[in-house]
Every structure is written in C-alpha cells, then in structure tokens.
Motif scaffolding. Sequence first.
Motif, short mmCIF file in Angstrom:
data_model
loop_
_atom_site.label_atom_id
_atom_site.label_comp_id
_atom_site.label_asym_id
_atom_site.label_seq_id
_atom_site.Cartn_x
_atom_site.Cartn_y
_atom_site.Cartn_z
N SER A 98 35.74 47.77 43.46
CA SER A 98 34.40 48.35 43.54
C SER A 98 33.95 48.88 42.18
CB SER A 98 34.38 49.48 44.58
OG SER A 98 35.26 50.53 44.21
N ARG A 99 34.86 49.46 41.43
CA ARG A 99 34.50 49.98 40.10
C ARG A 99 34.21 48.83 39.15
NH1 ARG A 99 37.18 55.03 36.72
NH2 ARG A 99 36.49 54.40 34.64
N GLU A 100 34.93 47.74 39.26
CA GLU A 100 34.65 46.58 38.41
C GLU A 100 33.27 46.00 38.72
OE1 GLU A 100 38.23 44.04 36.94
OE2 GLU A 100 38.56 44.43 39.07
N LYS A 101 32.90 45.97 40.00
CA LYS A 101 31.57 45.48 40.36
C LYS A 101 30.49 46.37 39.75
CE LYS A 101 32.97 43.54 44.85
NZ LYS A 101 32.52 42.13 44.71
N LEU A 102 30.71 47.69 39.78
CA LEU A 102 29.74 48.61 39.20
C LEU A 102 29.65 48.41 37.69
CD1 LEU A 102 27.77 50.95 39.64
CD2 LEU A 102 29.69 52.52 39.33
N ILE A 103 30.78 48.21 37.05
CA ILE A 103 30.79 47.96 35.61
C ILE A 103 30.07 46.65 35.30
CG2 ILE A 103 32.33 47.30 33.69
CD1 ILE A 103 34.20 49.55 34.68
N ALA A 104 30.25 45.65 36.15
CA ALA A 104 29.53 44.38 35.96
C ALA A 104 28.02 44.60 36.05
CB ALA A 104 29.99 43.37 37.00
N MET A 105 27.59 45.50 36.94
CA MET A 105 26.16 45.81 37.03
C MET A 105 25.67 46.43 35.73
SD MET A 105 24.13 48.64 39.30
CE MET A 105 24.55 49.87 38.06
N LEU A 160 30.62 50.59 48.68
CA LEU A 160 31.81 49.76 48.45
C LEU A 160 32.98 50.60 47.94
CD1 LEU A 160 30.22 46.60 46.75
CD2 LEU A 160 31.29 46.71 49.01
N GLY A 161 32.68 51.55 47.05
CA GLY A 161 33.73 52.42 46.54
C GLY A 161 34.34 53.28 47.62
N GLN A 162 33.50 53.83 48.48
CA GLN A 162 34.01 54.68 49.56
C GLN A 162 34.78 53.87 50.60
OE1 GLN A 162 29.94 56.56 50.20
NE2 GLN A 162 31.25 58.36 50.48
N ARG A 163 34.23 52.70 50.96
CA ARG A 163 34.87 51.88 51.98
C ARG A 163 36.25 51.40 51.55
NH1 ARG A 163 31.66 47.16 52.47
NH2 ARG A 163 29.99 48.61 52.99
N SER A 164 36.39 51.11 50.25
CA SER A 164 37.67 50.62 49.74
C SER A 164 38.67 51.73 49.49
CB SER A 164 37.43 49.86 48.44
OG SER A 164 36.93 50.74 47.43
N GLY A 165 38.20 52.98 49.52
CA GLY A 165 39.08 54.10 49.22
C GLY A 165 39.19 54.39 47.74
N ASP A 166 38.44 53.66 46.90
CA ASP A 166 38.47 53.89 45.46
C ASP A 166 37.71 55.16 45.08
OD1 ASP A 166 39.80 51.46 45.23
OD2 ASP A 166 37.97 50.34 44.78
N TRP A 224 36.90 57.88 40.26
CA TRP A 224 36.70 56.54 40.85
C TRP A 224 37.85 55.65 40.36
CZ3 TRP A 224 31.17 54.63 41.96
CH2 TRP A 224 31.20 53.44 42.71
N ALA A 225 38.74 55.30 41.27
CA ALA A 225 39.95 54.55 40.92
C ALA A 225 39.67 53.04 40.82
CB ALA A 225 41.02 54.82 41.97
N PRO A 226 40.49 52.35 40.01
CA PRO A 226 41.48 52.89 39.09
C PRO A 226 40.83 53.59 37.89
CG PRO A 226 41.91 50.56 39.58
CD PRO A 226 40.53 50.86 40.06
N LEU A 227 41.45 54.64 37.38
CA LEU A 227 40.92 55.34 36.22
C LEU A 227 41.05 54.47 34.98
CD1 LEU A 227 42.33 58.94 36.85
CD2 LEU A 227 40.11 58.00 37.52
N SER A 228 40.28 54.80 33.96
CA SER A 228 40.29 53.97 32.75
C SER A 228 41.61 54.04 32.01
CB SER A 228 39.14 54.38 31.82
OG SER A 228 39.28 55.72 31.40
#
Length: 256
Positions: A98-105, A160-166, A224-228
């Motif tokens: 989910s974090r990668e998708k947000l970064i892609a945005m 997406l982040g919440q649903r995945s547990g990230d 927001w996992a995984p952390l950087s």
Amino acid sequence: MLEQAVLNLSSDDTTLSRKQVAMRERESELLDIACGIVAREGFAQLNMDKVAAASPYSKGTIYNHFNSKEDLFAALAIQALGKKIPLFKRALDFEGTSREKLIAMHTGMHLFSKLSPILAMCALVSRTPAVTEKSAPERLEKLNALEELVVSFGDKFIELGQRSGDLTLAPGITSDSIVFANWAMAFGTSSLVNNATQSSCVSRQLSTNIVLQNLNFLLDGMHWAPLSCDFDYQKTWERAEKDLYGKEIALLESQS
C-alpha cells in the motif's frame, strides 16, 4: 463507483455532435494559449485581451467559452485535474504494498508538476476568492466534482493501508487529515522545487529526491509500514517511473 467515475472522465467524443467536438477542441486550444501567456508573464498578467491577441479568434468567441479570466483559471484547474486522475488510477493498479502504491501516486504527481507547472499551480489559483466569485457556476460545479473524485482516490490509498495492516491511524487522526497532509506535502515540495531553485534551502537539496525524502518523513511519522529504514523506496520510485510513467518520462527528456 470510483472506477465508473474514471471511465466517465476518459470517455471519448463519440456521443458528441460535430459542433460540440469543435467547441471542445477550440476551448483546449484557448487553454494552451492561456498557459503560454502565464508561462511568459505570470498569472497576474493573464487577461482576455491577451488571449484574444494571441489566438485566431475574436474576443466575442472567447467569451462564448469563458465569461472572465477567472473562469479561464477555473477551466485550467479542471484541465489539470482531468490529467492527474488517470495518473492516480495507474498508481492504484501498481504492483506493490500500500505504501508503494502511494509513493507511485506521488511519482506521477511530481512528473505532472514538472511537465505542466502552470496547470499544477492552478489548483491553488483557482480556489482563491477572486476566482471562485467570478467563475461560471457550471464551471465551479465541475471543478468541485473533480476535486471530490481526487479526494476519493486519496481515501482509497488510506483504505488500502488500513486493510493490509500497513497503517493504523493514531487516536485523533482521520483519513481526511492524512489525505490533506499528502496533498500539502506533494504540492508544496514540487512547487518549491520547480519555482524556487535559487533559494539556498532548495538548491542544497536538488541532488536528492527531495519529494521522496519528504514523503518518507511524513509516512514514517505515521508508522506506515514498511518504514523507510527497512525498505528501499527509491527503487519503488524508479520502478513506478519505468512501469507506469514511461510516456511522461519520455516527454520530459524530449524537453531537456
């Protein structure tokens, strides 16, 4: 519902009459002319006389499309949102966490701001009282609808982040506040990078991916996992450029 809204946005002109298609094409041409004037002289110098002087159309014809320069600003903002939304859709479909998708945005938003800096700034200009008070009501209605669609995309990334547990929202933190923080960070960082390169604060950072750096500050702060520190998001950024935004990268390269 989100998918249907995007489908409606990207529908072709087959349902329009020949006259409606011509009107749409002429309006797009006038918006391009307005962007050129702003690029050369700045937002404050844009007026209907200059648009008329730079176009093959009479002032009366231009007023058939826009009732004022403020209405023209609102139309530019609508054009900007119409170009951004497909980028968000691509990011939602990006393969990754989910974090990668947000970064892609954010990758797509940054590329858009570099390709179309004038349109990118219209999100702010179009919302000033001077513009909203003089724009055509139907124009503002369309602008509001597109903004709601953009916000719904932001909500989707949080879901997406919440649903995945990230992502687990801290007490008192809402999805709305995270969507706003993401927009403020992306808009503010890109605006400074594109328009304030002479600032020592900006120039000292130009050798880094400052957008991703600031985004990681924000998302790490939300846990927001995984952390950087545990994941290489620069590789995510580069993969998004390659897999999602090849056309935009090619356009940028052709302009350099």
